[in-house]
Design a protein around this motif. Sequence first.
Motif, short mmCIF file in Angstrom:
data_model
loop_
_atom_site.label_atom_id
_atom_site.label_comp_id
_atom_site.label_asym_id
_atom_site.label_seq_id
_atom_site.Cartn_x
_atom_site.Cartn_y
_atom_site.Cartn_z
N HIS A 1 0.84 -1.20 0.00
CA HIS A 1 0.00 0.00 0.00
C HIS A 1 0.88 1.26 0.00
O HIS A 1 1.89 1.32 0.70
CB HIS A 1 -0.91 0.01 1.23
CG HIS A 1 -2.09 0.90 1.10
ND1 HIS A 1 -2.00 2.27 1.23
CD2 HIS A 1 -3.40 0.65 0.82
CE1 HIS A 1 -3.19 2.82 1.07
NE2 HIS A 1 -4.06 1.86 0.81
N PRO A 2 0.50 2.29 -0.78
CA PRO A 2 1.32 3.50 -0.85
C PRO A 2 1.48 4.22 0.49
O PRO A 2 2.50 4.89 0.71
CB PRO A 2 0.58 4.38 -1.87
CG PRO A 2 -0.80 3.80 -1.97
CD PRO A 2 -0.64 2.35 -1.72
N LEU A 3 0.51 4.08 1.40
CA LEU A 3 0.63 4.75 2.69
C LEU A 3 1.77 4.20 3.53
O LEU A 3 2.27 4.87 4.43
CB LEU A 3 -0.68 4.66 3.47
CG LEU A 3 -1.85 5.49 2.92
CD1 LEU A 3 -3.09 5.30 3.78
CD2 LEU A 3 -1.49 6.97 2.82
N ASP B 1 -4.59 11.60 5.23
CA ASP B 1 -3.96 10.68 4.28
C ASP B 1 -4.83 9.47 3.97
O ASP B 1 -4.71 8.88 2.88
CB ASP B 1 -2.62 10.17 4.85
CG ASP B 1 -1.59 11.28 4.95
OD1 ASP B 1 -1.62 12.19 4.10
OD2 ASP B 1 -0.77 11.24 5.88
N ILE B 2 -5.70 9.09 4.89
CA ILE B 2 -6.50 7.89 4.66
C ILE B 2 -7.90 8.21 4.14
O ILE B 2 -8.64 7.30 3.79
CB ILE B 2 -6.64 7.06 5.95
CG1 ILE B 2 -7.51 7.79 6.99
CG2 ILE B 2 -5.28 6.72 6.54
CD1 ILE B 2 -7.81 6.95 8.20
N GLY C 1 -11.88 11.02 13.63
CA GLY C 1 -12.37 12.15 12.84
C GLY C 1 -12.65 11.86 11.39
O GLY C 1 -12.78 12.78 10.58
N VAL C 2 -12.76 10.59 11.02
CA VAL C 2 -13.10 10.22 9.64
C VAL C 2 -14.59 9.92 9.60
O VAL C 2 -15.05 8.90 10.10
CB VAL C 2 -12.29 9.00 9.18
CG1 VAL C 2 -12.69 8.61 7.76
CG2 VAL C 2 -10.80 9.30 9.24
N ASN C 3 -15.35 10.83 9.00
CA ASN C 3 -16.80 10.71 9.01
C ASN C 3 -17.38 10.25 7.69
O ASN C 3 -18.52 9.78 7.62
CB ASN C 3 -17.43 12.05 9.40
CG ASN C 3 -17.01 12.49 10.80
OD1 ASN C 3 -17.08 11.71 11.74
ND2 ASN C 3 -16.54 13.73 10.91
N ALA D 1 -0.42 -5.45 6.10
CA ALA D 1 0.38 -4.76 7.10
C ALA D 1 -0.53 -3.81 7.86
O ALA D 1 -1.71 -3.66 7.53
CB ALA D 1 1.53 -4.00 6.44
N ALA D 2 0.01 -3.16 8.88
CA ALA D 2 -0.76 -2.23 9.71
C ALA D 2 -0.20 -0.83 9.57
O ALA D 2 1.02 -0.63 9.56
CB ALA D 2 -0.72 -2.66 11.17
N LEU D 3 -1.09 0.15 9.44
CA LEU D 3 -0.67 1.55 9.36
C LEU D 3 -0.34 2.09 10.75
O LEU D 3 -0.95 1.69 11.74
CB LEU D 3 -1.78 2.40 8.73
CG LEU D 3 -2.16 2.08 7.28
CD1 LEU D 3 -3.25 3.01 6.82
CD2 LEU D 3 -0.94 2.17 6.36
#
Length: 316
Positions: free
Chosen positions: A177-179, A189-190, A216-218, A260-262
């Motif tokens: 993943h690019p992140l 970013d997500i 805060g991702v709504n 993987a985990a961010l």
Amino acid sequence: MKLDPRHLEILAAIVDGGGLTEGAQAIGRAQPSVSRTIAMLEARIGAPLFEKNKRPLVPTELCLGLAGEGRRILAAGNTASAIVATFRTGHRGIVRIGGTPGFMDGVISTLIAEFQQNHPQVRIEQSYGYVPELTDQLVAGTLDVAICPINPTAVPEGFHFVPVLPGRNVIACGSDHPLLRKGSLRLTDIANFPWIAPPASSPLYQDMRHILRDIGVNDIRISFSGGTLASMTAILANSDALTILPYSVVFMARKQRTMAALSIRLNHPERMLGILTRDAEASSPTARRFRRFIDTEFRNLSRFIQQHEQNTVWRD
């Protein structure tokens, strides 16, 4: 004519031992008792079993044939005793286990394989379910062990719960993943990536909703929902989608290099993965042995998982 199997066992012991005294010793009987048994057997079948006036004893053809059957009876008895012994020590039998799909497929299945390497005569019958269904099955007696995440303070009355692993969730992605190439991550970013939603009936789905709200991702775009761990893993590995998974699941998949985990810190649910039983002492020896194995393995595994999480995800 039906013969007493015990008499055939005695006959086999005499023939194999080479005499009455030796045969009696082999089966733990007194020699006079063995002599009487042979006399009774000869009277019943109406024929001698040993040649008269021969020392050492010389078995007749009839005797050799009956002794062969006696050996099979002895062997069957020994086999039966071994079966009972392995059952009593938990090395043989059936264990009926149930658990939440993600943990069962991502974590427990590997441990089941390890258990059966050392206990090949144990059959595992696995099923899936969440806490309400699992507790019902434990009460009904159709399940021996449940492995599930639950708040230790909310264990239903009458159940025994042994916590084995903290409930820690992460934002998971494919290993390319690019992140993962960014030095540090921000919530923005997500925001533009699609999401895979766990099954709506699972606690993990509620975790996802709470986690995204807390960070805060709504507004997210759900690209896939309701699949198994295998399908979620495949989509993660071949897309830029994100999802919420227990870190233990991501850890166990590390060798496959599929996910993987961010490095985004999340609030963790007040749950522990653990072993839930109805009556721990009344369960079968096999179920108790399996339960002890899972408990021991997780206590060892927990240290590696937490260390790996600290070193690989947070790196601080």
